[in-house]
Design an enzyme around this catalytic site. Structure first.
Site, PDB file in Angstrom:
ATOM      1  N   TYR A 142      54.311 -32.841 -11.876  1.00 58.33           N
ATOM      2  CA  TYR A 142      53.268 -33.714 -11.316  1.00 58.33           C
ATOM      3  C   TYR A 142      52.259 -34.108 -12.399  1.00 58.33           C
ATOM      4  CZ  TYR A 142      49.266 -34.869  -8.250  1.00 58.33           C
ATOM      5  OH  TYR A 142      48.193 -35.479  -7.623  1.00 58.33           O
ATOM      6  N   LYS A 146      51.020 -37.796 -14.005  1.00 64.60           N
ATOM      7  CA  LYS A 146      49.639 -38.282 -13.919  1.00 64.60           C
ATOM      8  C   LYS A 146      49.078 -38.589 -15.311  1.00 64.60           C
ATOM      9  CE  LYS A 146      49.387 -38.276  -9.457  1.00 64.60           C
ATOM     10  NZ  LYS A 146      49.312 -39.551  -8.720  1.00 64.60           N
TER      11      LYS A 146
HETATM   12  N1  LIG Z   1      44.705 -34.984  -2.273  1.00 62.35           N
HETATM   13  C1  LIG Z   1      44.416 -34.537  -3.495  1.00 62.35           C
HETATM   14  O1  LIG Z   1      43.862 -33.458  -3.668  1.00 62.35           O
HETATM   15  C2  LIG Z   1      44.740 -35.377  -4.711  1.00 62.35           C
HETATM   16  C3  LIG Z   1      44.219 -34.955  -5.941  1.00 62.35           C
HETATM   17  C4  LIG Z   1      44.544 -35.698  -7.066  1.00 62.35           C
HETATM   18  C5  LIG Z   1      45.308 -36.840  -6.962  1.00 62.35           C
HETATM   19  N2  LIG Z   1      45.801 -37.219  -5.752  1.00 62.35           N
HETATM   20  C6  LIG Z   1      46.631 -38.421  -5.697  1.00 62.35           C
HETATM   21  O2  LIG Z   1      46.173 -39.283  -4.673  1.00 62.35           O
HETATM   22  C7  LIG Z   1      47.269 -40.025  -4.142  1.00 62.35           C
HETATM   23  C8  LIG Z   1      47.309 -39.883  -2.634  1.00 62.35           C
HETATM   24  O3  LIG Z   1      47.529 -38.520  -2.332  1.00 62.35           O
HETATM   25  P1  LIG Z   1      47.258 -37.875  -0.891  1.00 62.35           P
HETATM   26  O4  LIG Z   1      46.597 -36.571  -1.131  1.00 62.35           O
HETATM   27  O5  LIG Z   1      46.630 -38.853   0.004  1.00 62.35           O
HETATM   28  O6  LIG Z   1      48.769 -37.566  -0.457  1.00 62.35           O
HETATM   29  P2  LIG Z   1      49.477 -37.712   0.975  1.00 62.35           P
HETATM   30  O7  LIG Z   1      50.754 -36.977   0.837  1.00 62.35           O
HETATM   31  O8  LIG Z   1      48.528 -37.319   2.053  1.00 62.35           O
HETATM   32  O9  LIG Z   1      49.744 -39.277   1.104  1.00 62.35           O
HETATM   33  C9  LIG Z   1      50.664 -39.938   0.288  1.00 62.35           C
HETATM   34  C10 LIG Z   1      51.205 -41.129   1.034  1.00 62.35           C
HETATM   35  O10 LIG Z   1      52.138 -41.793   0.177  1.00 62.35           O
HETATM   36  C11 LIG Z   1      53.282 -42.131   0.938  1.00 62.35           C
HETATM   37  N3  LIG Z   1      54.436 -42.206   0.037  1.00 62.35           N
HETATM   38  C12 LIG Z   1      55.083 -41.192  -0.572  1.00 62.35           C
HETATM   39  N4  LIG Z   1      56.095 -41.654  -1.309  1.00 62.35           N
HETATM   40  C13 LIG Z   1      56.089 -43.009  -1.180  1.00 62.35           C
HETATM   41  C14 LIG Z   1      56.880 -44.043  -1.715  1.00 62.35           C
HETATM   42  N5  LIG Z   1      57.925 -43.764  -2.513  1.00 62.35           N
HETATM   43  N6  LIG Z   1      56.579 -45.329  -1.405  1.00 62.35           N
HETATM   44  C15 LIG Z   1      55.528 -45.603  -0.569  1.00 62.35           C
HETATM   45  N7  LIG Z   1      54.757 -44.656  -0.014  1.00 62.35           N
HETATM   46  C16 LIG Z   1      55.023 -43.359  -0.329  1.00 62.35           C
HETATM   47  C17 LIG Z   1      53.422 -41.019   1.960  1.00 62.35           C
HETATM   48  O11 LIG Z   1      54.222 -41.407   3.074  1.00 62.35           O
HETATM   49  C18 LIG Z   1      51.962 -40.766   2.318  1.00 62.35           C
HETATM   50  O12 LIG Z   1      51.522 -41.589   3.379  1.00 62.35           O
HETATM   51  C19 LIG Z   1      48.524 -39.485  -4.834  1.00 62.35           C
HETATM   52  O13 LIG Z   1      48.880 -40.329  -5.909  1.00 62.35           O
HETATM   53  C20 LIG Z   1      48.075 -38.140  -5.340  1.00 62.35           C
HETATM   54  O14 LIG Z   1      48.834 -37.701  -6.451  1.00 62.35           O
HETATM   55  C21 LIG Z   1      45.536 -36.515  -4.616  1.00 62.35           C
END
Ligand SMILES: NC(=O)c1ccc[n+]([C@@H]2O[C@H](COP(=O)([O-])OP(=O)(O)OC[C@H]3O[C@@H](n4cnc5c(N)ncnc54)[C@H](O)[C@@H]3O)[C@@H](O)[C@H]2O)c1
Length: 247
Positions: A142, A146
């Site tokens: 991951y 990033k």
């Molecule tokens: N939540 C955290 O703590 C956090 C921290 C750092 C970065 N992020 C980043 O933020 C972004 C959102 O994360 P989140 O926490 O909301 O995750 P989440 O799993 O709650 O949501 C991700 C969404 O992306 C969709 N998805 C997955 N694969 C897909 C694809 N191939 N095509 C289209 N849609 C797809 C899923 O169905 C889901 O609705 C991500 O890029 C994640 O890496 C999140």
């Protein structure tokens, strides 16, 4: 009013961005592999369209952008997490994380940028992570994607500035939402991680969404190529808990 296309917007942080964007009067494209979640969210917003597709599949991204129409802002938010020590990480899992988190960001950004070039410009915000800036155990696959997103953001910003396209990244830290929410259900984890943050708390979806919408806005008209950590200061805090004498 801006036309904002958000990948992975059916749930988690992307859904929060969609809700806040709609509340600010923007038109929103809710793009997700999770069709039911995208449709439910879009139906609850004043001016939104649910778009079924996968960021790994260029044809589905093109079809969704065609259905959405002109796009001013792309939020490249879709992402997945696979954890585990690199020494035992499954190659298939590694490939899958790269495909969604890095290839998918490139595919959606390129497709949106071609359209923005025709309409005079726009803004792209890519979701990175503090894991792309500082390594931590058990998330090497991951974290590598990033770090790649941060590099792509910089390269896109210098190549696409001439088209009036700004490209920035947001690097969330310890966020109690989306993919991390299950992790933070454990009170010990909450206390340990929240206590390690200089601002003294975990972040929430709103903290991330507000930063994304700032970068999408005209208030950020002269910002491009940057990665903004939304982390309460934690990536600068390695020496915070190792005090030295004040005198
Ligand atoms: N939540 C955290 O703590 C956090 C921290 C750092 C970065 N992020 C980043 O933020 C972004 C959102 O994360 P989140 O926490 O909301 O995750 P989440 O799993 O709650 O949501 C991700 C969404 O992306 C969709 N998805 C997955 N694969 C897909 C694809 N191939 N095509 C289209 N849609 C797809 C899923 O169905 C889901 O609705 C991500 O890029 C994640 O890496 C999140």
């Amino acid at each position: 009013m801006k036309r904002i296309f958000i990948t992975g917007a059916g749930t988690g942080l992307g859904a929060s961005v969609a809700e806040r964007a709609a509340a600010q009067g923007h038109r929103v494209g809710v793009f997700d592999t999770n069709r039911a979640a995208a449709e439910a969210l879009a139906a609850s917003l004043p001016d939104a369209v649910a778009l079924d597709g996968d960021v790994c599949d260029p044809a589905s991204v093109e079809a969704a952008l065609d259905a959405f129409g002109d796009v001013d802002v792309l939020v490249n938010n879709a992402g997945i997490l696979r954890t585990g020590p690199l020494i035992e990480h499954s190659v298939d899992d590694f490939r899958r994380v790269v495909d969604v988190n890095l290839n998918g960001v490139f595919i959606a950004a390129q497709a949106a940028a071609k359209r923005m070039r025709e309409t005079g410009g726009g803004a792209i915000i890519n979701l990175a992570s503090i894991n792309g800036i500082h390594p931590s155990p058990n998330c090497g696959a991951y974290a590598a994607t990033k770090a790649g997103v941060i590099g792509l953001t910089q390269h896109m910003s210098i190549e696409w500035g001439a088209f009036g396209i700004r490209v920035n990244a947001v690097a969330p830290g310890f966020i109690d939402s989306g993919m991390s929410a299950p992790f933070y259900r454990d009170e010990k984890v909450r206390a340990l991680r929240g206590g390690a943050v200089p601002l003294g708390r975990l972040g929430d979806a709103n903290d991330v969404a507000e930063t994304i919408l700032f970068l999408a806005s005209d208030a950020a008209a002269y910002i491009s190529g940057q990665t903004i950590a939304v982390d309460g200061g934690v990536i600068n805090s390695v020496l915070l808990h190792l005090p030295r004498d004040a005198s």
